[in-house]
Design a protein around this motif. Structure first.
Motif, short mmCIF file in Angstrom:
data_model
loop_
_atom_site.label_atom_id
_atom_site.label_comp_id
_atom_site.label_asym_id
_atom_site.label_seq_id
_atom_site.Cartn_x
_atom_site.Cartn_y
_atom_site.Cartn_z
N ASP A 1 -150.90 -10.76 -54.85
CA ASP A 1 -150.77 -11.84 -55.83
C ASP A 1 -151.81 -12.93 -55.51
O ASP A 1 -152.34 -12.98 -54.39
N ARG B 1 -148.31 -14.59 -46.57
CA ARG B 1 -147.81 -13.59 -47.54
C ARG B 1 -148.87 -12.59 -47.98
O ARG B 1 -148.58 -11.70 -48.79
N LYS C 1 -141.63 -16.66 -50.84
CA LYS C 1 -140.72 -15.51 -50.73
C LYS C 1 -140.68 -14.70 -52.02
O LYS C 1 -140.25 -13.55 -52.01
N GLN C 2 -141.10 -15.30 -53.13
CA GLN C 2 -141.07 -14.62 -54.42
C GLN C 2 -142.37 -13.88 -54.72
O GLN C 2 -142.47 -13.17 -55.71
N GLU D 1 -145.87 -11.40 -53.63
CA GLU D 1 -146.18 -10.18 -52.90
C GLU D 1 -147.66 -10.14 -52.55
O GLU D 1 -148.48 -10.79 -53.21
#
Length: 410
Positions: free
Chosen positions: A116, A139, A110-111, A113
């Protein structure tokens, strides 16, 4: 450190493992399957049974069995803290390392993007690979791999600067190979990860029974292991640095605690299993000296490591002398756990294990052991994988000679 049966209290050790009394086909069983799960020390068995016999309960009750359960969990976390060099509020328990890693990966993702990057290795057990790959897919992250050098059976760090770069958010790496026993040199990987601000998630499942661990000194942010690999019950353990743990948002039920470490411990835990963790860790401390339990654990581990390495050296020597045996291991300059992977020419690994059990009462396993990428790189999956002999402090030199003789008779 060299430790032989004349200096290591092997008789005392063996008396602490009830499973060693087992016989099969009229012979005493010799357990060489420790990397898949060690035998359980008596004091852990007693603690598990004692908890259940005394009346278990769930948490936060206003009655003794509930208070006692909470105290048992607290004492287990203190023991883990001393074992891994962490704070007790950084320790969480779960079903197993795999389940915990999946939960942590989902929360940590969740941290991140899209765009990444994360890094995994070709040597690792898939429990420290696939949870991160699944999260990356969800993600939109890029995955990079640290390759294995198939000649040296170590990680190939020649492209480390490119592999771990400014886009890297996490590096997942094992402390030791559960298949071929290579103890990984963490320092260059961790140093590079820290230079670019990436987190380090380390799989210590195979390493924990054999080598000392100090999470913070080793630069690890997320450390995972399992008590059933170090003479205890089937309980997974996560030790996550406080600043990382605070930011995690695991999937959980609405009424469940939102504070750490409890927020990672979804549902009712295996309380009877947790009761066996402290006794399992104190088994290591029982061999050591020092003023604190941490000191005694480290001292005890040093003695165990010396004894196991002597056993492993003899087993490697004996197997290497057999013409039809191929060993899969790093050279003498590379430290290894007492885990030996090999094949016997002309006989499928599973058949070797069957013969070892039926004719010699030696329990040893075959396969890829979830180090399937490494097995693919070594091209051994099509031939049934490895035979993996793993040693523990309850094994003896007599059992090692018996193992060598049994293989030679094949």
């Amino acid at each position: 450190m060299k430790t032989s049966e004349t200096t290591f209290p092997i008789t005392e050790v063996r008396e602490q493992f009830p499973a060693l009394k087992r016989t099969y086909q009229g012979k005493p069983v010799a357990y060489f399957d420790g990397p898949g799960g060690s035998q359980v020390v008596k004091r852990a068995i007693t603690a598990i049974a004692g908890y259940m016999e005394n009346g278990g309960a769930n948490l936060h009750g206003t009655f003794p069995s509930s208070w006692e359960t909470e105290e048992i969990i607290a004492e287990a976390k203190k023991a883990v803290g001393d074992f891994l060099g962490v704070q007790i509020n950084e320790v969480a328990f779960g079903a197993n390392m795999t389940t915990l890693t999946i939960a942590i990966a989902n929360a940590l993702g969740k941290q991140f993007e899209a765009g990444d990057e994360i890094v995994v290795t070709e040597m690792d057990h898939r429990a420290n690979v696939d949870p991160w790959l699944l999260m990356a897919k969800d993600r939109g992250l890029t995955v990079r791999w640290i390759k294995v050098d198939t000649e040296s059976l170590t990680l190939d760090l020649s492209d480390l600067e490119e592999t771990i770069n400014k886009k890297t958010k996490l590096v997942a790496i094992g402390l030791a190979s559960n298949a071929v026993g290579t103890i990984v040199d963490l320092n260059p990987v961790v140093e590079r990860a820290k230079r670019v601000g990436a987190l380090v998630a380390a799989d210590a499942v195979h390493a924990a029974p054999h080598i000392p661990i100090d999470r913070d000194r080793q630069g690890i942010d997320i450390l995972l292991c399992s008590a059933y690999k170090f003479f205890g019950p089937h309980v997974g353990i996560a030790a996550i640095k406080e600043d990382v743990f605070k930011k995690l948002e695991p999937y959980k039920l609405v009424p469940a605690p939102s504070y750490y470490p409890d927020k990672l411990e979804t549902g009712t835990q295996n309380h009877e299993g947790i009761a066996g963790i402290r006794p399992a860790i104190e088994f290591f401390a029982s061999f050591g000296g020092g003023d604190t339990r941490r000191e005694r654990i480290l001292s005890g581990l040093e003695k165990i490591e010396g004894y196991e390495n002597n056993l492993a050296a003899r087993l490697r020597e004996g197997l290497a002398a057999l013409d039809k045996v191929t060993l899969f291991e790093a050279d003498h300059s590379v430290p290894k756990t007492p885990t030996i992977a090999f094949q016997v020419a002309g006989i499928a690994p599973e058949e070797v294990c069957r013969i070892m059990a039926e004719q010699h009462s030696i329990f040893v396993a075959s396969g890829h052991f979830y180090a399937s990428t490494l097995a693919d790189r070594l091209d051994i999956n099509k031939s049934g994988g490895w035979i993996r002999a793993g040693l523990a402090p309850y094994n003896t030199f007599e059992e090692v000679e018996r193992f060598i003789k049994a293989v030679s008779e094949l």
